[in-house]
Design an enzyme around this catalytic site. Sequence first.
Site, short mmCIF file in Angstrom:
data_model
loop_
_atom_site.label_atom_id
_atom_site.label_comp_id
_atom_site.label_asym_id
_atom_site.label_seq_id
_atom_site.Cartn_x
_atom_site.Cartn_y
_atom_site.Cartn_z
N GLY A 69 0.80 -1.22 0.00
CA GLY A 69 0.00 0.00 0.00
C GLY A 69 0.83 1.26 0.00
O GLY A 69 1.97 1.26 -0.45
N LEU B 148 -3.91 -5.62 -6.20
CA LEU B 148 -2.84 -4.62 -6.04
C LEU B 148 -1.68 -5.20 -5.21
O LEU B 148 -1.89 -5.74 -4.14
CB LEU B 148 -3.43 -3.40 -5.31
CG LEU B 148 -2.45 -2.24 -5.11
CD1 LEU B 148 -2.04 -1.64 -6.42
CD2 LEU B 148 -3.08 -1.21 -4.19
N ASP B 149 -0.48 -5.04 -5.71
CA ASP B 149 0.74 -5.48 -5.00
C ASP B 149 0.79 -6.98 -4.77
O ASP B 149 1.57 -7.46 -3.95
CB ASP B 149 0.89 -4.77 -3.65
CG ASP B 149 1.01 -3.26 -3.80
OD1 ASP B 149 1.27 -2.80 -4.92
OD2 ASP B 149 0.85 -2.57 -2.79
N GLU B 150 -0.05 -7.74 -5.49
CA GLU B 150 -0.10 -9.18 -5.22
C GLU B 150 0.32 -10.01 -6.44
O GLU B 150 0.23 -11.22 -6.42
CB GLU B 150 -1.52 -9.59 -4.80
CG GLU B 150 -1.99 -9.00 -3.49
CD GLU B 150 -1.35 -9.67 -2.28
OE1 GLU B 150 -0.72 -10.73 -2.42
OE2 GLU B 150 -1.46 -9.09 -1.18
#
Lengths: 279, 279, 279, 279
Positions: free
Chosen positions: A196, A222-224
């Site tokens: 995040g 997101l970010d995964e």
Amino acid sequence: MNELTILISCPDQVGLVTNITRVLATHQLNIIAMREFVDEANKAFFTRIACTGDFNETAKLKEKLLENLPNGAEVNLIAQKEKQIAVLVTKEYHCLAEILIKNHFKTLGASVQCVIGNYEVLRDFTEKLGVPYFYVDHNGRDKAEFEQELKAIITNFDVDYLVLAKFMRILSADFVQDYAGKIINIHHSFLPAFIGANPYRQAFERGVKIIGATAHFVTDNLDEGPIITQHTSHVDHNFGVKEMVRSGKEVEKKVLLEALELVFEDRVFVSGNKTVVFK
Amino acid sequence: MNELTILISCPDQVGLVTNITRVLATHQLNIIAMREFVDEANKAFFTRIACTGDFNETAKLKEKLLENLPNGAEVNLIAQKEKQIAVLVTKEYHCLAEILIKNHFKTLGASVQCVIGNYEVLRDFTEKLGVPYFYVDHNGRDKAEFEQELKAIITNFDVDYLVLAKFMRILSADFVQDYAGKIINIHHSFLPAFIGANPYRQAFERGVKIIGATAHFVTDNLDEGPIITQHTSHVDHNFGVKEMVRSGKEVEKKVLLEALELVFEDRVFVSGNKTVVFK
Amino acid sequence: MNELTILISCPDQVGLVTNITRVLATHQLNIIAMREFVDEANKAFFTRIACTGDFNETAKLKEKLLENLPNGAEVNLIAQKEKQIAVLVTKEYHCLAEILIKNHFKTLGASVQCVIGNYEVLRDFTEKLGVPYFYVDHNGRDKAEFEQELKAIITNFDVDYLVLAKFMRILSADFVQDYAGKIINIHHSFLPAFIGANPYRQAFERGVKIIGATAHFVTDNLDEGPIITQHTSHVDHNFGVKEMVRSGKEVEKKVLLEALELVFEDRVFVSGNKTVVFK
Amino acid sequence: MNELTILISCPDQVGLVTNITRVLATHQLNIIAMREFVDEANKAFFTRIACTGDFNETAKLKEKLLENLPNGAEVNLIAQKEKQIAVLVTKEYHCLAEILIKNHFKTLGASVQCVIGNYEVLRDFTEKLGVPYFYVDHNGRDKAEFEQELKAIITNFDVDYLVLAKFMRILSADFVQDYAGKIINIHHSFLPAFIGANPYRQAFERGVKIIGATAHFVTDNLDEGPIITQHTSHVDHNFGVKEMVRSGKEVEKKVLLEALELVFEDRVFVSGNKTVVFK
């Protein structure tokens, strides 16, 4: 005699290497480098083969390979051709500059078709280095409209990958879907830590002794997405947020450029939410 | 069904991978991991293949492989069997302790048959951990006599490798010849810097900002054998010789243990004065 | 002439270094090394001074320093005296062995008074190296009872620090309070990633390309205490959970031993939930 | 209130820190960071002090400091002023580009006055980024003449440091003398290994597993000047000379830029043939 890279992924079973190499022999191809991996958890087989030979009949070769592989196999025959990319940016220059410098001196392993930014600050620099810059304003517009304009620009170019070089807008699931497996992002932390916003602020508050960065394919989580490369570097109590950001930028550009080199050389497979990287 | 590691080195030519995998298929062997390398300078081919199958006929398999390989090929079929080693030491404990600890807890990937030292200082520690210790005095004796006694001890054990874990005597060309390709040394610098005596003193005098260590096979050229692994670590002006030695010991044991793990897993080929390491 | 380490922490204000060095000069002390840090966020000042001189009057020196420092100052005068520690373990040997080896050869910078385990598996090894081993069973007992027994053992020794060398029981807030600032733990991930159980399994599932470890002081927030040292090492798709654990153990012992060395040399201050480390 | 960096080096003696801090207190200066080091071998003392205060009387302050220091002391009072540099290059772009990018975005900590090259290949790139480029031909001219022309150009600018960013001509002792302590070079090996020409070729022939780079001040002994920073990176049998060069360039630019940052922030002292670096 020229060179061909063969990428194969398929369900694992006994005898795959033998089957594949026999087909190559039949086509008079000489293997110069071969890497393989079996993902035991997912019973999946991956191989990357660099070979030389006469490639008039790649369609027939692909057909022959598929005949000798289990159902669900994917075969990708890649002739030596430079990748083409678009780079998306916001305000920070460090990753973009590394890319544009290597592009300028022809050592990137890809050709930058354009840079798209949601600010104007990097236009001047980009144009100095001979690459077209497109500004897409995100203010006062909904995401669909913003992304529509991004796509309109990208469509004008023949692009293999989109590189998010510190592009600070979150892309919609729809957009990501349209470029599935083709968007590479640099995240400014060693994921999964500090997911995040504001990871360096988080790192400072937590008092960590390392910071890091992660290059990954973008998925709609997101970010995964599947991680390609990661590095860390040491910090100590003397580092405030500003110093962490400054030091982190060096890690970010190193991580992103390493990932790009691997992707541009066709060394990266995506397997579920992970990558197989044949260095 | 058990596992076999196949090591092959031979002059390079077209079609080697295909030939080899075809022989393996004929013997119903399943390849689970395969690595290969072509040394272009020396036109030499190396491969390491891990496979599973029924191995009643390893002699026949070896014969078949040799038939399908160019003259000068070496084929090595290695069943899963723990290596056996002797460790030679002088006075420093750090590398020996790392080896004996892993030996004690069965995580070394080899079994330490004995420790031989030219001092008595490490006897007590070695024996506490259940390994026989032999003292061979080098004082007032010529090298031939000293080495004769070393050999007399080693011969009592069935030993695959001699590990010089900070053994500070230089071995004669004759001795090295008798154990060609089987002696592994840890050198306390990042070779080829600081060849010879007192590398940390040399490093201190030169004012370097890194120190390092090198694990290598021993040949009759001192400090010139094929390098297996190397690491460095940072030092600064606060490091005197003593601090460099202390910090260097951490690098030395890391480098040596990494090299041993690679050698014990049959991942290291010697090619001229270099190594090919399939990590 | 002997050596003294002076640790001072206090609210920051103008002139602290001058005030402190003037007091030292008055006492004929010679500064041989001095480090200081101002935590701007918390307006706190920290200094570590190594000096030589005649120390008959440390009580008076401390008093004089406090007189010249703002309210709330802490002054710690530490003569050269080896720290004493207790080590708590469960079943894994790698961190314990590293500690006991250095303890045996007198290079730990501390003296291990005892090892306490909630299993018997490490008794034999510990006793071989001459350190008393105490077994405290956790089965079928509540935490208070279990910890009461731990304390009963620890109390028999004069202990400066408790080292949790892969001790897999969570300690109660009460227990932690009793040894505030004196418990050092090694956590098997690069915090704050993979908090909680089974970090290597989590790392494997996420497909990370680095693993790491964190040494930290224990507070009553699990895995949230002030971080002393962290390192990472690279992994790739070939690493299953087992290989990550194996590789991670090397990082864990390195990180823990570095932290212990810093703590034993009085180089670590705790400042809120962070550390100031004067390397 | 502004900031001043004070650099002092002098023969070591008891009480130096006390003397210095007392003088600063008398001048109402507040110490915000202080580092010191005693080179025991050479009985030399070094300190770097960052302080804030009113600096109308720097001349008087310097005088007062010298009065309170032993004979042979050097005192350097440095107001916050950006350094100015000239960069010398040959054909390789990677170090120059890193410098010019940071110069362009004002994050170099110095201002590039000009680039001088003994080829024309980097002119276009340099000029694109707004820096004047001067070509000095070395062909068919003796070194004195060549260097005369270099100096004629440099003299036109007010330059604190000359940065040799892969400048492949050896400078004469006379030239080096004229800019003593002001020339920083990047050497493409981890010195003292591979001194001289073609270090990557040497590294390849030797079969090393690490390559590296060294930033150092230039003295009239080629490759023997005081080392500022060094790093290494891993290579393996897959690296030919070309791959080592490519990977080495990444290390070179990292090492040089780190060294420049330290020098531009006045953190580097030269002590004999070594450096003291207050990071």
